[in-house]
Design a protein around this motif. Structure first.
Motif, PDB file in Angstrom:
ATOM      1  N   ALA A   1      10.247  -1.948   1.953  1.00 40.32           N
ATOM      2  CA  ALA A   1       9.232  -3.747   2.510  1.00 40.32           C
ATOM      3  C   ALA A   1       7.855  -3.485   2.961  1.00 40.32           C
ATOM      4  CB  ALA A   1      10.327  -3.473   3.460  1.00 40.32           C
ATOM      5  N   SER A   2       7.348  -2.861   3.043  1.00 37.76           N
ATOM      6  CA  SER A   2       5.998  -3.264   4.081  1.00 37.76           C
ATOM      7  C   SER A   2       4.881  -1.977   2.783  1.00 37.76           C
ATOM      8  CB  SER A   2       5.443  -1.958   4.927  1.00 37.76           C
ATOM      9  OG  SER A   2       5.833  -1.865   6.096  1.00 37.76           O
ATOM     10  N   LEU A   3       5.939  -1.601   1.233  1.00 35.60           N
ATOM     11  CA  LEU A   3       4.736  -1.051   0.263  1.00 35.60           C
ATOM     12  C   LEU A   3       5.162  -2.819  -0.847  1.00 35.60           C
ATOM     13  CD1 LEU A   3       3.095   0.416  -1.438  1.00 35.60           C
ATOM     14  CD2 LEU A   3       5.462   1.430  -2.264  1.00 35.60           C
TER      15      LEU A   3
ATOM     16  N   GLU B   1       6.738 -10.799  -1.328  1.00 36.47           N
ATOM     17  CA  GLU B   1       7.034 -10.549  -0.356  1.00 36.47           C
ATOM     18  C   GLU B   1       8.751 -10.772  -0.470  1.00 36.47           C
ATOM     19  OE1 GLU B   1       6.561 -11.017   3.401  1.00 36.47           O
ATOM     20  OE2 GLU B   1       5.045  -9.633   1.788  1.00 36.47           O
ATOM     21  N   ALA B   2       9.444 -11.480  -1.573  1.00 36.26           N
ATOM     22  CA  ALA B   2      10.831 -11.597  -1.851  1.00 36.26           C
ATOM     23  C   ALA B   2      11.513 -10.341  -1.848  1.00 36.26           C
ATOM     24  CB  ALA B   2      11.247 -12.854  -3.128  1.00 36.26           C
ATOM     25  N   SER B   3      10.915  -9.025  -2.733  1.00 33.77           N
ATOM     26  CA  SER B   3      11.841  -7.931  -2.728  1.00 33.77           C
ATOM     27  C   SER B   3      11.562  -7.213  -0.660  1.00 33.77           C
ATOM     28  CB  SER B   3      10.580  -7.200  -3.475  1.00 33.77           C
ATOM     29  OG  SER B   3      11.287  -7.998  -4.748  1.00 33.77           O
ATOM     30  N   ALA B   4      10.385  -7.755  -0.319  1.00 35.47           N
ATOM     31  CA  ALA B   4       9.752  -7.160   0.958  1.00 35.47           C
ATOM     32  C   ALA B   4      11.418  -7.108   2.462  1.00 35.47           C
ATOM     33  CB  ALA B   4       8.735  -8.082   1.332  1.00 35.47           C
ATOM     34  N   GLU B   5      11.842  -9.382   1.883  1.00 30.38           N
ATOM     35  CA  GLU B   5      12.306  -9.190   2.480  1.00 30.38           C
ATOM     36  C   GLU B   5      14.274  -8.409   2.230  1.00 30.38           C
ATOM     37  OE1 GLU B   5      14.171 -10.819   5.687  1.00 30.38           O
ATOM     38  OE2 GLU B   5      12.270 -11.354   5.233  1.00 30.38           O
TER      39      GLU B   5
ATOM     40  N   HIS C   1       8.363   7.854  -3.718  1.00 32.42           N
ATOM     41  CA  HIS C   1       7.687   6.617  -3.993  1.00 32.42           C
ATOM     42  C   HIS C   1       8.359   6.606  -5.384  1.00 32.42           C
ATOM     43  CE1 HIS C   1       5.393   7.171   0.180  1.00 32.42           C
ATOM     44  NE2 HIS C   1       5.383   8.243  -0.469  1.00 32.42           N
ATOM     45  N   ALA C   2       7.731   5.018  -6.172  1.00 38.26           N
ATOM     46  CA  ALA C   2       7.956   4.752  -7.821  1.00 38.26           C
ATOM     47  C   ALA C   2       6.149   3.980  -7.404  1.00 38.26           C
ATOM     48  CB  ALA C   2       9.168   4.288  -7.482  1.00 38.26           C
ATOM     49  N   PRO C   3       5.625   4.025  -9.019  1.00 41.23           N
ATOM     50  CA  PRO C   3       5.115   3.224  -9.196  1.00 41.23           C
ATOM     51  C   PRO C   3       5.140   1.415  -9.157  1.00 41.23           C
ATOM     52  CG  PRO C   3       5.677   4.257 -11.099  1.00 41.23           C
ATOM     53  CD  PRO C   3       5.954   4.993 -10.282  1.00 41.23           C
ATOM     54  N   ASP C   4       6.348   1.072  -9.446  1.00 42.67           N
ATOM     55  CA  ASP C   4       6.802  -0.287  -9.811  1.00 42.67           C
ATOM     56  C   ASP C   4       7.951  -0.294  -8.760  1.00 42.67           C
ATOM     57  OD1 ASP C   4       9.021   1.377 -11.462  1.00 42.67           O
ATOM     58  OD2 ASP C   4       7.962   1.168 -12.883  1.00 42.67           O
ATOM     59  N   LEU C   5       9.087  -1.519  -8.694  1.00 42.09           N
ATOM     60  CA  LEU C   5       9.874  -1.931  -8.097  1.00 42.09           C
ATOM     61  C   LEU C   5      11.415  -1.426  -8.297  1.00 42.09           C
ATOM     62  CD1 LEU C   5      11.275  -3.892  -5.571  1.00 42.09           C
ATOM     63  CD2 LEU C   5      10.790  -6.017  -7.749  1.00 42.09           C
TER      64      LEU C   5
ATOM     65  N   GLN D   1      14.818   4.405   6.980  1.00 39.49           N
ATOM     66  CA  GLN D   1      13.267   4.662   7.064  1.00 39.49           C
ATOM     67  C   GLN D   1      12.921   4.298   5.676  1.00 39.49           C
ATOM     68  OE1 GLN D   1      11.256   9.015   8.272  1.00 39.49           O
ATOM     69  NE2 GLN D   1      12.256   8.908   6.473  1.00 39.49           N
ATOM     70  N   GLN D   2      13.495   4.578   4.572  1.00 37.04           N
ATOM     71  CA  GLN D   2      12.971   4.382   2.977  1.00 37.04           C
ATOM     72  C   GLN D   2      12.500   2.753   2.751  1.00 37.04           C
ATOM     73  OE1 GLN D   2      14.425   7.290   0.253  1.00 37.04           O
ATOM     74  NE2 GLN D   2      14.410   5.207  -1.771  1.00 37.04           N
ATOM     75  N   TYR D   3      14.233   2.286   3.174  1.00 36.31           N
ATOM     76  CA  TYR D   3      14.273   1.107   2.846  1.00 36.31           C
ATOM     77  C   TYR D   3      12.884   0.035   4.073  1.00 36.31           C
ATOM     78  CZ  TYR D   3      18.194   1.051   0.874  1.00 36.31           C
ATOM     79  OH  TYR D   3      19.153   0.938  -0.342  1.00 36.31           O
ATOM     80  N   MET D   4      12.351   0.529   5.380  1.00 38.64           N
ATOM     81  CA  MET D   4      11.171   0.058   6.002  1.00 38.64           C
ATOM     82  C   MET D   4       9.944   0.199   5.025  1.00 38.64           C
ATOM     83  SD  MET D   4      10.327   0.480   9.960  1.00 38.64           S
ATOM     84  CE  MET D   4      11.632   0.871  10.170  1.00 38.64           C
ATOM     85  N   THR D   5       9.795   1.325   4.933  1.00 40.74           N
ATOM     86  CA  THR D   5       8.596   1.504   4.151  1.00 40.74           C
ATOM     87  C   THR D   5       8.235   0.826   2.475  1.00 40.74           C
ATOM     88  OG1 THR D   5       8.458   3.716   4.765  1.00 40.74           O
ATOM     89  CG2 THR D   5       7.188   3.925   3.206  1.00 40.74           C
TER      90      THR D   5
END
Length: 169
Positions: free
Chosen positions: A30-32, A39-43, A80-84, A24-28
């Motif tokens: 990825a969208s965020l 897109e690289a981090s999303a992937e 949640h966090a405000p950055d990668l 659930q966390q990784y899926m969310t």
């Protein structure tokens, strides 16, 4: 079929909850980060989602082989966090929960001489230790500080300049 120690069943149920929490966390995330334009981090998060889902599937199959109905009793909310960097630090915390859980389950199985379940938990432990190492390496690439016992002192200058590493939502 031999009777399975109730505590082993508890470890399996908790493991399923933690793995589905990670999915659930990784899926969310990825969208965020996709919304942030990274897109690289999303992937990478999508790949982690698949790996954690495979762990959950292994646990479900193992529970079914033991003759018990799989049940994830409690999923943790997505963090949640405000950055990668903040997302990765939270993911590292979740991975550490998994590592600790599988380590404890493996040790318990050794104590009760349950070699089959001990080997199952040991394999998951090794996978999660690898995930944890990968996350730590990614954090270091971004200048994140993830040291046990030390607080994060803020982003490095490189991280502040990189919009993918610092984007608010």
């Amino acid at each position: 079929m031999d009777a399975v120690h109730p505590r082993v069943l508890g470890y399996l149920g908790r493991a399923l909850s933690l793995e589905l929490t990670a999915v659930q966390q990784y899926m969310t995330q990825a969208s965020l980060v996709g919304l942030w334009g990274d897109e690289a981090s999303a992937e990478r998060f999508r790949e982690e989602t698949v790996e954690e889902m495979q762990h959950a599937e292994r646990i479900v199959q193992h529970m079914l082989q033991l003759g018990v109905a799989p049940a994830a009793s409690q999923l943790q909310p997505v963090t949640h966090a405000p950055d990668l960097v903040g997302l990765l630090e939270q993911n590292a915390d979740l991975e550490q929960q998994l590592v600790d859980h599988y380590d404890e389950a493996t040790r318990f199985c050794r104590v009760i001489n349950d070699d089959a379940n001990g080997a199952f938990f040991q394999a998951l432990l090794e996978d999660e230790q690898h995930h944890s190492s990968d996350l730590e390496a990614w954090l270091q690439q971004l200048g994140g500080r993830r040291r046990r016992g030390y607080a994060r002192y803020g982003a490095s200058p490189a991280t502040r300049r990189d919009p993918r590493a610092r984007a608010s939502f």
